[in-house]
Motif scaffolding. Structure first.
Motif, mmCIF file in Angstrom:
data_model
loop_
_atom_site.group_PDB
_atom_site.id
_atom_site.type_symbol
_atom_site.label_atom_id
_atom_site.label_comp_id
_atom_site.label_asym_id
_atom_site.label_seq_id
_atom_site.Cartn_x
_atom_site.Cartn_y
_atom_site.Cartn_z
ATOM 1 N N GLY A 261 0.849 -1.188 0.000
ATOM 2 C CA GLY A 261 0.000 0.000 0.000
ATOM 3 C C GLY A 261 0.885 1.239 0.000
ATOM 4 N N GLU A 262 0.280 2.386 0.157
ATOM 5 C CA GLU A 262 1.026 3.652 0.207
ATOM 6 C C GLU A 262 1.949 3.634 1.431
ATOM 7 N N ASN A 263 3.262 3.682 1.194
ATOM 8 C CA ASN A 263 4.236 3.662 2.300
ATOM 9 C C ASN A 263 4.021 2.493 3.264
ATOM 10 N N LYS A 264 3.671 1.361 2.713
ATOM 11 C CA LYS A 264 3.350 0.190 3.536
ATOM 12 C C LYS A 264 4.045 -1.017 2.896
ATOM 13 N N TYR A 265 4.870 -1.700 3.686
ATOM 14 C CA TYR A 265 5.656 -2.798 3.137
ATOM 15 C C TYR A 265 5.551 -4.052 3.990
ATOM 16 N N LYS A 266 5.352 -5.186 3.326
ATOM 17 C CA LYS A 266 5.335 -6.471 4.005
ATOM 18 C C LYS A 266 6.690 -7.110 3.710
ATOM 19 N N ILE A 267 7.378 -7.516 4.770
ATOM 20 C CA ILE A 267 8.736 -8.016 4.586
ATOM 21 C C ILE A 267 8.868 -9.456 5.060
ATOM 22 N N SER A 268 9.369 -10.303 4.177
ATOM 23 C CA SER A 268 9.637 -11.694 4.559
ATOM 24 C C SER A 268 11.143 -11.873 4.657
ATOM 25 N N TYR A 300 10.087 4.064 1.066
ATOM 26 C CA TYR A 300 10.823 2.859 0.702
ATOM 27 C C TYR A 300 12.292 2.870 1.167
ATOM 28 N N GLU A 301 13.012 3.940 0.865
ATOM 29 C CA GLU A 301 14.440 3.957 1.221
ATOM 30 C C GLU A 301 14.653 3.932 2.732
ATOM 31 N N GLU A 302 13.732 4.549 3.455
ATOM 32 C CA GLU A 302 13.811 4.517 4.929
ATOM 33 C C GLU A 302 13.600 3.092 5.438
ATOM 34 N N VAL A 303 12.634 2.423 4.824
ATOM 35 C CA VAL A 303 12.330 1.039 5.220
ATOM 36 C C VAL A 303 13.564 0.164 4.997
ATOM 37 N N ILE A 304 14.216 0.342 3.832
ATOM 38 C CA ILE A 304 15.417 -0.427 3.537
ATOM 39 C C ILE A 304 16.505 -0.132 4.575
ATOM 40 N N ASP A 305 16.700 1.142 4.867
ATOM 41 C CA ASP A 305 17.698 1.537 5.876
ATOM 42 C C ASP A 305 17.437 0.824 7.195
#
Lengths: 317, 317
Positions: A261-268, A300-305
């Motif tokens: 979603g908008e600024n929403k990430y599911k991470i496995s 996205y880049e913040e999530v990766i960081d």
């Protein structure tokens, strides 16, 4: 725990049985439930099969898969939960299950909560191995259809005999099922190799953008909404993506980041040793040491960081 | 054909044995040769293992793989060809083999020419199944090392129990080998899943450029020299590329086009039914109905035009 003999006696002499499998059904849930149902029917027991979620398209190759119903109906002598570690795994059908007292639980997860009146829980690679033993115990016939259904669970829950859960007994059961007509080649193709043109395009696109961190020990594959839109692939077609990443020799931890979603990430997360349950725990998620997941909100880049930072902490420990 | 008993008696009572496997050795050639050698050594028979080609790096995980020598040396009671359908499969070592009269041929290919003095040729999914039977017949011990070597041949020659050649007996043998200590998880990882970062990059790049023809029934994956250079991958790392293409549901024929020189292309065809032996035959190549290959000289786009034209003819027939 109920004995196999007693379980076989009760179920195969019932007037009617409803089998309920877990939500988001996989090859083992479908295979073990449909095989049990087919064997019961052949023995004169009226049977229905239920799942709170619809069956994924990819399992369309399974015989009589269309008999799986999402809405519960009818009255049954017994209700049987198949391949469910706890009641919640049945989704909306869990409520109906707990209300029906003469109920059974046939499962292979060590974490099973023994939630039913009669529980048959044996730690096997797949629940199909338990159902295979049950049908044999009942002295019922295993025809080609049932052999293929059971083999589907064995093949999918072992990743094609590649996971660590494979035992000598798993292979013995597979051998018996092949003798009874199971076609491992067709099962493997349908469950693991078959893909749409769109899925192939999505896979190539995602893998061409793998990002490496922590001296290549951490690899991230990202599935953006744009990737799905532009390749016309569906989100559920990303199954198996992380396996490709984990095959890379330098990679100790892998992540598949899905934009949901908008600024929403599911991470496995997946790992070859690092505790990714702890990594996911940093973000309120969890799972197992070698496989876990979480959800993160942000750019996205913040999530990766954030995930790189968390993974580095645990890889180094 | 020599009996298993006689074969076991002769080999296991010999003073010394040289085992020769086929060129471009695969998991079954290495597994069956090294397992036989290890079992003979444990039984007091001096043994050496030879291959005209060096062992590919990916098999470095096999125990004692470094004992495989490319240059023949020494004098032996017997020479044994392992996993070779004919003498030419031994490459340069074939000459030495034919000169040595007390020689043996242990193989599983139906096309085997029975080229040795004593031939033991049994149609199995892998030659490791024959060597397993042989070691058992000799009453020799199968330790963890030998079990892993034998399982490597079974796993690789069956594509992880996914090819059509898998029989109930193949799985029974695998079951016995797991009981004896074989680690299918490690074997599968090393043989099928493990890849370098460079290989992963090459794979993604090649698959992102798949071209479709004949209403998507024919798909072409191209590995240009530039792709190898820019990803730093090696030509032999393209193994398995065509499997991804053949998994695409609409694809009836797949081709992997490798640029091997200036205006020079090596083409591998695979099919789900179309006779690609005939397709390759148009260009002076050949192989099997479902898998074949050829070489074509010319400009890339011309080469593509030519194979599309040839494939269309046979798909339509």
């Amino acid at each position: 725990m109920i004995s196999l003999t007693s379980l076989a006696n009760k179920l195969f002499s019932a007037e009617s049985v409803a089998v309920i499998m877990h939500i988001r059904p996989d090859g083992d849930a479908l295979g073990s439930s449909l095989a049990l149902a087919a064997a019961l029917e052949k023995s004169g027991v009226k049977t229905e099969v239920f799942c709170a979620d619809p069956v994924p398209e990819k399992f369309g190759f399974l015989k009589n898969v269309s008999r799986v119903k999402t809405d519960f109906f009818g009255e049954y002598t017994y209700l049987v939960a198949c391949d469910c570690a706890d009641v919640s795994r049945m989704g909306a059908l869990g409520e109906i299950f707990v209300k029906s007292k003469p109920n059974f639980n046939i499962d292979h997860h060590v974490s099973n909560t023994h939630f039913a009146r009669h529980n048959y829980v044996m730690d096997k690679a797949s629940n199909c191995e338990n159902v295979y033993a049950l049908i044999n115990e009942a002295g019922a016939d295993i025809d080609e259809e049932i052999a293929n259904l059971l083999a589907t669970g064995v093949v999918t829950d072992t990743g094609g005999f590649a996971h660590k859960n494979v035992t000598a007994e798993t292979l013995e059961t597979a051998s018996a099922l092949v003798k009874l007509g199971a076609d491992l080649n067709a099962i493997t193709y349908n469950c693991f190799k078959k893909q749409t043109k769109a899925r192939a395009a999505l896979f190539a696109r995602v893998m061409s953008k793998i990002r490496y961190f922590a001296d290549d020990a951490f690899a991230v594959a990202t599935v953006a909404k744009k990737d799905l839109e532009e390749t016309d692939a569906k989100a559920d077609e990303t199954e198996g993506f992380i396996d490709f990443v984990m095959g890379i020799d330098c990679v100790k931890v892998g992540a598949c980041v899905m934009e949901t979603g908008e600024n929403k990430y599911k991470i496995s997360f997946r790992s070859k040793g690092t505790d990714v349950n702890a990594v996911a725990g940093v973000f309120g998620g969890g799972g197992h040491v070698l496989a876990s997941g979480c959800q993160i909100f942000g750019e996205y880049e913040e999530v990766i960081d954030k995930i790189v930072c968390a993974v580095k902490r645990f890889i180094e420990e």
